[in-house]
Design an enzyme around this catalytic site. Sequence first.
Site, PDB file in Angstrom:
ATOM      1  N   LYS A 217      40.343  50.644  29.068  1.00  0.00           N
ATOM      2  CA  LYS A 217      39.926  51.845  29.780  1.00  0.00           C
ATOM      3  C   LYS A 217      38.511  51.659  30.329  1.00  0.00           C
ATOM      4  O   LYS A 217      38.241  51.910  31.486  1.00  0.00           O
ATOM      5  CB  LYS A 217      40.007  53.046  28.832  1.00  0.00           C
ATOM      6  CG  LYS A 217      39.563  54.344  29.472  1.00  0.00           C
ATOM      7  CD  LYS A 217      39.730  55.533  28.546  1.00  0.00           C
ATOM      8  CE  LYS A 217      39.073  56.751  29.177  1.00  0.00           C
ATOM      9  NZ  LYS A 217      39.152  57.957  28.359  1.00  0.00           N
ATOM     10  N   GLU A 223      35.909  42.941  22.313  1.00  0.00           N
ATOM     11  CA  GLU A 223      37.079  42.138  21.946  1.00  0.00           C
ATOM     12  C   GLU A 223      37.893  41.776  23.190  1.00  0.00           C
ATOM     13  O   GLU A 223      38.270  40.614  23.395  1.00  0.00           O
ATOM     14  CB  GLU A 223      37.994  42.926  20.983  1.00  0.00           C
ATOM     15  CG  GLU A 223      37.447  43.126  19.593  1.00  0.00           C
ATOM     16  CD  GLU A 223      36.582  44.384  19.461  1.00  0.00           C
ATOM     17  OE1 GLU A 223      36.102  44.907  20.496  1.00  0.00           O
ATOM     18  OE2 GLU A 223      36.395  44.842  18.321  1.00  0.00           O
ATOM     19  N   GLY A 286      42.074  56.924  25.221  1.00  0.00           N
ATOM     20  CA  GLY A 286      42.681  55.620  24.942  1.00  0.00           C
ATOM     21  C   GLY A 286      43.941  55.737  24.107  1.00  0.00           C
ATOM     22  O   GLY A 286      44.977  55.132  24.401  1.00  0.00           O
ATOM     23  N   ARG A 287      43.890  56.545  23.055  1.00  0.00           N
ATOM     24  CA  ARG A 287      45.044  56.636  22.151  1.00  0.00           C
ATOM     25  C   ARG A 287      46.154  57.523  22.714  1.00  0.00           C
ATOM     26  O   ARG A 287      47.186  57.707  22.071  1.00  0.00           O
ATOM     27  CB  ARG A 287      44.584  57.134  20.774  1.00  0.00           C
ATOM     28  CG  ARG A 287      43.794  58.430  20.801  1.00  0.00           C
ATOM     29  CD  ARG A 287      43.075  58.669  19.490  1.00  0.00           C
ATOM     30  NE  ARG A 287      42.186  59.818  19.517  1.00  0.00           N
ATOM     31  CZ  ARG A 287      40.923  59.804  19.919  1.00  0.00           C
ATOM     32  NH1 ARG A 287      40.401  58.684  20.371  1.00  0.00           N
ATOM     33  NH2 ARG A 287      40.186  60.898  19.888  1.00  0.00           N
ATOM     34  N   GLU A 372      41.906  58.653  14.562  1.00  0.00           N
ATOM     35  CA  GLU A 372      40.777  58.648  15.498  1.00  0.00           C
ATOM     36  C   GLU A 372      40.606  60.052  16.082  1.00  0.00           C
ATOM     37  O   GLU A 372      39.506  60.460  16.442  1.00  0.00           O
ATOM     38  CB  GLU A 372      41.019  57.609  16.615  1.00  0.00           C
ATOM     39  CG  GLU A 372      39.739  57.154  17.301  1.00  0.00           C
ATOM     40  CD  GLU A 372      39.911  55.882  18.136  1.00  0.00           C
ATOM     41  OE1 GLU A 372      39.489  54.805  17.708  1.00  0.00           O
ATOM     42  OE2 GLU A 372      40.470  55.991  19.241  1.00  0.00           O
ATOM     43  N   HIS A 403      61.194  49.482  -1.668  1.00  0.00           N
ATOM     44  CA  HIS A 403      61.010  48.429  -2.667  1.00  0.00           C
ATOM     45  C   HIS A 403      59.548  48.033  -2.800  1.00  0.00           C
ATOM     46  O   HIS A 403      59.233  46.969  -3.315  1.00  0.00           O
ATOM     47  CB  HIS A 403      61.872  47.217  -2.303  1.00  0.00           C
ATOM     48  CG  HIS A 403      63.331  47.567  -2.296  1.00  0.00           C
ATOM     49  ND1 HIS A 403      64.118  47.513  -3.423  1.00  0.00           N
ATOM     50  CD2 HIS A 403      64.124  48.054  -1.307  1.00  0.00           C
ATOM     51  CE1 HIS A 403      65.338  47.919  -3.122  1.00  0.00           C
ATOM     52  NE2 HIS A 403      65.369  48.251  -1.850  1.00  0.00           N
ATOM     53  N   LYS A 527      30.084  49.082  16.219  1.00  0.00           N
ATOM     54  CA  LYS A 527      30.004  48.253  17.430  1.00  0.00           C
ATOM     55  C   LYS A 527      28.548  47.866  17.690  1.00  0.00           C
ATOM     56  O   LYS A 527      28.237  46.705  17.961  1.00  0.00           O
ATOM     57  CB  LYS A 527      30.502  49.044  18.653  1.00  0.00           C
ATOM     58  CG  LYS A 527      31.996  49.224  18.740  1.00  0.00           C
ATOM     59  CD  LYS A 527      32.334  49.861  20.097  1.00  0.00           C
ATOM     60  CE  LYS A 527      33.707  50.466  20.142  1.00  0.00           C
ATOM     61  NZ  LYS A 527      33.984  51.216  21.356  1.00  0.00           N
TER      62      LYS A 527
HETATM   63  O1  F6P Z   1      37.624  51.684  19.095  1.00  0.00           O
HETATM   64  C1  F6P Z   1      37.427  52.744  19.926  1.00  0.00           C
HETATM   65  C2  F6P Z   1      38.096  52.667  21.242  1.00  0.00           C
HETATM   66  O2  F6P Z   1      37.242  53.257  22.141  1.00  0.00           O
HETATM   67  C3  F6P Z   1      39.455  53.345  21.249  1.00  0.00           C
HETATM   68  O3  F6P Z   1      39.373  54.708  21.327  1.00  0.00           O
HETATM   69  C4  F6P Z   1      40.086  52.697  22.435  1.00  0.00           C
HETATM   70  O4  F6P Z   1      41.455  52.926  22.466  1.00  0.00           O
HETATM   71  C5  F6P Z   1      39.702  51.271  22.187  1.00  0.00           C
HETATM   72  O5  F6P Z   1      38.377  51.351  21.681  1.00  0.00           O
HETATM   73  C6  F6P Z   1      39.765  50.361  23.367  1.00  0.00           C
HETATM   74  O6  F6P Z   1      38.962  50.803  24.421  1.00  0.00           O
HETATM   75  P1  F6P Z   1      39.133  50.263  25.884  1.00  0.00           P
HETATM   76  O7  F6P Z   1      40.491  50.618  26.357  1.00  0.00           O
HETATM   77  O8  F6P Z   1      38.059  50.938  26.680  1.00  0.00           O
HETATM   78  O9  F6P Z   1      38.951  48.778  25.864  1.00  0.00           O
END
Ligand code: F6P
Length: 563
Positions: A217, A223, A286-287, A372, A403, A527
């Site tokens: 987003k 990452e 995002g979620r 979240e 189990h 972060k």
């Molecule tokens: O870890 C927090 C967060 O902002 C989430 O809410 C989001 O889904 C994820 O990181 C990834 O963010 P992006 O889509 O901006 O890379």
Amino acid sequence: MSENSNLSPAPVDPTTTEAWQRLEEHDGMLDKGLREAFAEDPDRAKKLSFEAADLFVDLSKNLVSEETVGLLLDLANETGVCKRRDEMFAGAHINTTEDRAVLHTALRRPKGASPALDVDDQNVDADVREVLERIYEFANKVRSGEWTGVTGKKIETVINVGIGGSDLGPVMVYEALRPLADAGIEARFISNIDPTDVGETTRDLDPETTLVIVASKTFTTLETITNAKLVRAWLLDGLHAAGVAESQDAEAVAKHFVAVSTALDKVEEFGIDPANAFGFWSWVGGRYSVDSAIGTILAVVFGPEAFEEFLGGFHAMDEHFRKAAPEENVPLLMGLVNVWNVNFLGAETHAVLPYSQFLHRFPAYLQQLTMESNGKSVRYDGSAVTAETGEIFWGEPGTNGQHAFYQLIHQGTRLIPADFIAFANPTYALKDGDTDVHELFLANFFAQTKALAFGKTAEEVEAEGTTGALVPARVFSGDRPTTSIMASALTPSVLGQLIALYEHITFVQGAVWGINSFDQWGVELGKQLAKQLTSAVAGDESVLAEQDSSTRQLIEYYRAHRA
Ligand code: F6P
């Protein structure tokens, strides 16, 4: 931050409402228990079961009576849940800390929906459709082989590089609908910054037939950007080895990389042609984004038709949530029962137990959605919450969980409300001799909620011939609350309905608690610190010296042991 004049200025404190006071004094089922409640009222199951789109939801094995439900609906009324729901659907800026509308429901409005939705001077419907049409055109080209890699080969694997909401939804849906992948294209996912993820995922792939979707987003997530760079290097190295000249790198990136983001300027900075980027908007959290362009990989693998069906499922649940009367409104009722479990019965966790191997990533997906969203200690006006919020969601598919951890749900000291999900029709109708294995599977589904609700008394244990100290060990108290959710089959539409159901349940709980379910400031500190600590990990002694003794010691351990 601008004023959000269309919003109620401060949330109602739920604990000061009359309904809350009455719920505190109210026994629910505790004086009676489910055995007695079912024996007393032969219609209990019917009275506490509901339909929402294609889902059948049985709430009768929860520790609630009709009176409890009535009081919970009063609580929703006094805390303005339905008003806030309507504000959300209309595009009010209910995400107060980010001053944003919350409009994931607009992503699944059908083509030609009337009246059109205009929010903040944006024709939302037109924009959503325009992006969808571009995604579908792209998906069709990749599926048909018209879109090829730089060496002219058909795409056989699509890798989604993203994390959190830009990963969990697509992974979960891909796993859930896998048998519908009909274009000979496999999906893979890279999320973790552990280099293992890139290494393992690309290990056996051919760069010539691989397409990468960078999904972020913000397009700033460490990452994702790091992994996207690693995959780009892997891809270009592989293409060079296959004879592609370095002078063709830009063309290669254009043929093998597309992006999904709200930040198209950053996509371009990364080197991806904006013509190969699919946008979405700040009002999609995002979620809550699997049904936005974040689902591009799904449209590629399953095709536009299945993706439209998926969106239709969400919309059907949205319509139910928006229009069904409160006493039949399933997301409202399920959210309120969760509030009952958390705030009045002391539940701290909530298990989600799909009796479908295809839904094996559904609990992980729900963890981000629910935790979240509702893991908050302040309300949307900045004041402290007045009651416990967000429970810990977790789960595994049945029967595997039976189990592993069901022992604690059945006989442990904690109350663990659980949602059981099952489908009448299997994807694989296999038989073991005369036994229909799906029936064997569902017998377990039915047995578990029955055992949890009604347990087994000491008399029943003794009647089976058990004596002495073994009797208490074999007693099941019962009165362990469950909700059963069933549908005919796990189709794209039903999956969309299930996701939207949990989105709205999460909303209802947040609205009662007066919190903003749409920000996530709690992920920021880690972060920031990771950024600061990177240089210490790499050997910067002065930064290392500034750390607390535990952190310093751990980094020193790492440095001493790194070969
Ligand atoms: O870890 C927090 C967060 O902002 C989430 O809410 C989001 O889904 C994820 O990181 C990834 O963010 P992006 O889509 O901006 O890379």
